[in-house]
Motif scaffolding. Structure first.
Motif, short mmCIF file in Angstrom:
data_model
loop_
_atom_site.label_atom_id
_atom_site.label_comp_id
_atom_site.label_asym_id
_atom_site.label_seq_id
_atom_site.Cartn_x
_atom_site.Cartn_y
_atom_site.Cartn_z
N ALA A 73 58.66 27.79 84.48
CA ALA A 73 59.58 26.68 84.74
C ALA A 73 59.20 25.97 86.04
CB ALA A 73 61.02 27.18 84.79
N GLU A 74 58.82 26.75 87.04
CA GLU A 74 58.39 26.17 88.32
C GLU A 74 57.13 25.32 88.12
OE1 GLU A 74 56.75 27.81 92.62
OE2 GLU A 74 57.88 29.17 91.32
N SER A 75 56.24 25.75 87.23
CA SER A 75 54.99 25.01 87.01
C SER A 75 55.20 23.72 86.23
CB SER A 75 53.98 25.90 86.28
OG SER A 75 54.31 26.03 84.91
N PHE A 76 56.34 23.59 85.55
CA PHE A 76 56.62 22.37 84.77
C PHE A 76 57.30 21.28 85.61
CE2 PHE A 76 56.51 24.93 80.67
CZ PHE A 76 55.33 24.34 80.24
N VAL A 77 57.62 21.57 86.87
CA VAL A 77 58.25 20.57 87.73
C VAL A 77 57.24 19.44 87.95
CG1 VAL A 77 59.13 20.13 90.06
CG2 VAL A 77 59.74 22.25 88.87
N PRO A 78 57.66 18.18 87.75
CA PRO A 78 56.73 17.06 87.93
C PRO A 78 56.10 17.05 89.33
CG PRO A 78 58.76 16.29 86.92
CD PRO A 78 58.99 17.72 87.34
N GLY A 79 54.79 16.83 89.38
CA GLY A 79 54.07 16.74 90.64
C GLY A 79 53.56 18.07 91.18
N VAL A 80 53.90 19.17 90.53
CA VAL A 80 53.47 20.49 90.98
C VAL A 80 52.16 20.84 90.28
CG1 VAL A 80 54.07 22.95 90.95
CG2 VAL A 80 55.81 21.27 91.46
N ARG A 81 51.26 21.47 91.00
CA ARG A 81 49.98 21.89 90.42
C ARG A 81 50.07 23.34 89.96
NH1 ARG A 81 45.13 19.31 93.92
NH2 ARG A 81 45.80 17.15 93.69
N VAL A 82 49.52 23.58 88.77
CA VAL A 82 49.56 24.92 88.18
C VAL A 82 48.89 25.93 89.11
CG1 VAL A 82 48.76 26.32 86.24
CG2 VAL A 82 49.69 24.07 85.82
N GLY A 83 47.75 25.56 89.68
CA GLY A 83 47.02 26.48 90.57
C GLY A 83 47.83 26.88 91.79
N GLU A 84 48.58 25.94 92.34
CA GLU A 84 49.42 26.24 93.52
C GLU A 84 50.54 27.20 93.15
OE1 GLU A 84 50.77 22.47 94.92
OE2 GLU A 84 48.78 21.87 95.63
N VAL A 85 51.17 26.96 92.01
CA VAL A 85 52.26 27.85 91.55
C VAL A 85 51.70 29.24 91.30
CG1 VAL A 85 53.95 28.27 89.73
CG2 VAL A 85 53.61 25.96 90.59
N ALA A 86 50.54 29.31 90.67
CA ALA A 86 49.92 30.60 90.37
C ALA A 86 49.61 31.36 91.67
CB ALA A 86 48.65 30.40 89.56
N ARG A 87 49.01 30.69 92.62
CA ARG A 87 48.65 31.32 93.89
C ARG A 87 49.89 31.82 94.62
NH1 ARG A 87 44.86 28.27 94.32
NH2 ARG A 87 45.90 26.42 95.11
N ARG A 88 50.94 31.00 94.65
CA ARG A 88 52.18 31.38 95.34
C ARG A 88 52.81 32.64 94.74
NH1 ARG A 88 53.76 26.14 95.73
NH2 ARG A 88 54.86 26.19 93.77
N ASN A 89 52.61 32.82 93.43
CA ASN A 89 53.26 33.94 92.74
C ASN A 89 52.31 35.10 92.45
OD1 ASN A 89 56.15 33.05 92.05
ND2 ASN A 89 54.91 31.25 91.62
N GLY A 90 51.07 35.02 92.94
CA GLY A 90 50.13 36.12 92.73
C GLY A 90 49.67 36.26 91.30
#
Length: 145
Positions: free
Chosen positions: A34-51
């Motif tokens: 759900a966090e990765s579907f927020v407009p303007g967010v990059r999948v790689g950044e979300v992945a890195r933040r969450n390990g």
């Protein structure tokens, strides 16, 4: 230490910590997706933040799009299911029960009705979950917030 054959010593490293496949609870996967579907967010950044590896997050996103991973209501901009009170008027005449056609001797279920604003979509009761999920997601994205 071990002999390298030429008189030199070989060095061995011991890797400590978790090894193998990590198990993620569905609730955690859903929150990250759900966090990765927020407009303007990059999948790689979300992945890195969450390990998580970006490829793993992409797989989870595909699962959500195909209806195999349920996302929280908040990810659609909704507050959750609402319940409407039932009001029964005593002087009202009893309504006829809707007739449901039978197929090969068995009762068919009532159709599914999705209402968003002025849009009403009626679907057969046996609609695949993935299609229903995609429809709800599309309606939520299209509706004004």
């Amino acid at each position: 230490m071990a002999d390298g054959g030429d008189g030199g010593a070989l060095r061995y490293s011991v890797i400590s910590g978790p090894t193998g496949r990590r198990q993620w609870p569905d609730e955690v996967k859903a929150r990250i997706v759900a966090e990765s579907f927020v407009p303007g967010v990059r999948v790689g950044e979300v992945a890195r933040r969450n390990g998580v590896l970006p490829s793993q997050l992409t797989t989870w996103r595909r699962m959500a799009k195909d209806g195999h991973l349920a996302l929280p209501w908040e990810s659609f901009g909704l507050s959750g299911p609402d319940f409407v009170p039932l009001v029964v008027e005593e002087d009202a005449a009893p309504a006829e029960a809707p007739t449901v056609p039978s197929v090969a001797g068995s009762r068919m279920e009532m159709p599914i009705e999705v209402v968003v604003g002025a849009v009403v979509v009626r679907l057969p009761a046996d609609v695949p979950v993935a299609r229903l999920s995609a429809l709800v997601r599309a309606l939520a994205e299209a509706s004004p917030r």
